[in-house]
Scaffold this active site. Structure first.
Site, mmCIF file in Angstrom:
data_model
loop_
_atom_site.group_PDB
_atom_site.id
_atom_site.type_symbol
_atom_site.label_atom_id
_atom_site.label_comp_id
_atom_site.label_asym_id
_atom_site.label_seq_id
_atom_site.Cartn_x
_atom_site.Cartn_y
_atom_site.Cartn_z
ATOM 1 N N HIS A 1 -7.435 -4.918 10.210
ATOM 2 C CA HIS A 1 -7.149 -4.709 8.789
ATOM 3 C C HIS A 1 -5.859 -5.409 8.354
ATOM 4 O O HIS A 1 -4.963 -5.641 9.165
ATOM 5 C CB HIS A 1 -7.129 -3.213 8.411
ATOM 6 C CG HIS A 1 -5.961 -2.424 8.914
ATOM 7 N ND1 HIS A 1 -6.065 -1.132 9.386
ATOM 8 C CD2 HIS A 1 -4.637 -2.716 9.001
ATOM 9 C CE1 HIS A 1 -4.880 -0.682 9.721
ATOM 10 N NE2 HIS A 1 -3.997 -1.619 9.499
ATOM 11 N N ASP B 1 -7.802 -2.861 14.262
ATOM 12 C CA ASP B 1 -9.188 -3.141 13.856
ATOM 13 C C ASP B 1 -9.276 -4.366 12.947
ATOM 14 O O ASP B 1 -10.315 -4.626 12.346
ATOM 15 C CB ASP B 1 -9.801 -1.912 13.163
ATOM 16 C CG ASP B 1 -9.066 -1.521 11.881
ATOM 17 O OD1 ASP B 1 -8.082 -2.215 11.510
ATOM 18 O OD2 ASP B 1 -9.461 -0.535 11.243
ATOM 19 N N GLU C 1 -9.886 -2.013 5.458
ATOM 20 C CA GLU C 1 -10.511 -1.785 6.762
ATOM 21 C C GLU C 1 -11.758 -2.672 6.885
ATOM 22 O O GLU C 1 -12.250 -3.216 5.885
ATOM 23 C CB GLU C 1 -10.904 -0.306 6.884
ATOM 24 C CG GLU C 1 -9.726 0.677 6.749
ATOM 25 C CD GLU C 1 -8.796 0.705 7.975
ATOM 26 O OE1 GLU C 1 -8.801 -0.244 8.785
ATOM 27 O OE2 GLU C 1 -8.039 1.684 8.098
ATOM 28 N N ASP D 1 0.803 -1.222 0.000
ATOM 29 C CA ASP D 1 0.000 0.000 0.000
ATOM 30 C C ASP D 1 0.837 1.274 0.000
ATOM 31 O O ASP D 1 2.060 1.239 0.227
ATOM 32 C CB ASP D 1 -0.965 -0.001 1.203
ATOM 33 C CG ASP D 1 -0.336 -0.566 2.479
ATOM 34 O OD1 ASP D 1 0.890 -0.530 2.593
ATOM 35 O OD2 ASP D 1 -1.083 -1.033 3.343
HETATM 36 C C1 F6R Z 1 1.351 -1.533 6.197
HETATM 37 C C2 F6R Z 1 0.041 -2.164 6.259
HETATM 38 C C3 F6R Z 1 -0.752 -2.218 7.522
HETATM 39 C C4 F6R Z 1 0.085 -2.569 8.763
HETATM 40 C C5 F6R Z 1 -0.786 -2.571 10.014
HETATM 41 C C6 F6R Z 1 0.012 -2.851 11.266
HETATM 42 O O1 F6R Z 1 1.884 -1.595 4.908
HETATM 43 O O2 F6R Z 1 -0.420 -2.636 5.272
HETATM 44 O O3 F6R Z 1 -1.802 -3.140 7.376
HETATM 45 O O4 F6R Z 1 0.676 -3.816 8.583
HETATM 46 O O5 F6R Z 1 -1.433 -1.348 10.153
HETATM 47 O O6 F6R Z 1 0.900 -1.797 11.477
HETATM 48 P P1 F6R Z 1 2.061 -1.918 12.542
HETATM 49 O O7 F6R Z 1 2.946 -3.014 12.094
HETATM 50 O O8 F6R Z 1 2.771 -0.577 12.493
HETATM 51 O O9 F6R Z 1 1.425 -2.193 13.849
#
Ligand code: F6R
Length: 261
Positions: free
Chosen positions: A138, A136, A143, A67
């Site tokens: 995701h 959440d 989301e 992303d």
């Molecule tokens: C990042 C992504 C997100 C993260 C998720 C967890 O490229 O796609 O889904 O993997 O938000 O973030 P962290 O690892 O910072 O807790």
């Protein structure tokens, strides 16, 4: 889903690195799917170490990131492109042209999303996808409520995601409201996935993703449909798993069958 329970962040990163390094030794021109954020940072540090000290060769490797924020160009310090350059790409011998991160400045965005999907297909698909999980539930920026059949698309960030990601910006108001993200179906196309989860803040999402019902309300639960996913979860993030003892037992016994697999 296979579940590996580990003590802490260090062990989570080490187990993930073992899997990625073994995959690259087996298929040197593997296509890796990569994530940003805190979860894979320790893994990336270990990959840099394997390159620097053990000669792990990234020259034939191709990467696709999950992303990118809409509106942030590659030179923006908070862009995911900048994150990847800083935490991994600048320290290994991957060819810059082989690293793909969605372009947050592309116009029209929809055409860019379709082209990103096509580029993954042209590269032969993703062999190994690294994932974190949001509080959440995701994965990528998919989301709760995102179609389980989604492909790369433009997604709105949920308020909790904006709050969580504000740590990288001057404040929550600076966090972009939209992102380009691989969809849930795009992620499920990967031949293998590793989901990394650490810290108490992830405990509820982890339990819902691994042991809850398959639902678009918990996008990571879609991984229950994936034939080859391993979740590497630290103690704090595992706090709400009901079958933790079984996962530990399974992991202990795994070594007895490894040579027959
Ligand atoms: C990042 C992504 C997100 C993260 C998720 C967890 O490229 O796609 O889904 O993997 O938000 O973030 P962290 O690892 O910072 O807790």
């Amino acid at each position: 889903m296979d579940v590996i329970l580990v003590r802490d962040y260090e062990e989570m990163s080490a187990r993930a690195a073992e899997i990625v390094i073994a995959a690259l030794r087996q298929k040197p021109d593997a296509v890796l799917g990569l994530a940003t954020g805190s979860s894979p940072e320790g893994l990336y540090a270990r990959l840099i170490d394997a390159h620097t000290n053990d000669g792990l060769d990234f020259a034939p490797v191709v990467t696709f990131n999950l992303d990118e924020y809409v509106g942030l160009g590659p030179d923006h310090p908070q862009s995911y492109r900048a994150f990847m350059n800083d935490r991994l790409f600048d320290h290994i011998n991957v060819k810059p042209q082989n690293t793909h991160v969605p372009d947050g400045l592309a116009q029209p965005l929809r055409a860019h999303c379709a082209a990103y999907e096509e580029a993954i297909r042209q590269a032969g698909g993703i062999d190994l996808q690294v994932l974190g999980i949001g509080r959440d539930g995701h994965i990528g920026f998919n989301e709760p409520g995102t179609s389980l059949g989604s492909r790369t698309h433009v997604a709105a960030l949920a308020p909790e995601t904006i709050e969580d990601n504000a740590r990288y910006f001057a404040g929550p108001e600076e966090v972009p409201r939209f992102a380009v993200t691989m969809g849930i179906a795009s992620i499920l196309d990967a031949r293998r996935c590793i989901l990394l989860a650490g810290g108490a803040g992830k405990a509820e999402a982890v339990a819902a993703a691994i042991e809850g019902p398959l639902t678009s309300q918990v996008p990571a639960s879609a991984l229950q449909m994936h034939p080859d996913t391993v979740a590497i979860v630290d103690e704090a993030a595992a706090a709400r798993l009901r079958r933790a003892d079984f996962y530990r037992w399974q992991d202990r016994n795994r070594s007895q069958i490894l040579d027959r697999l």
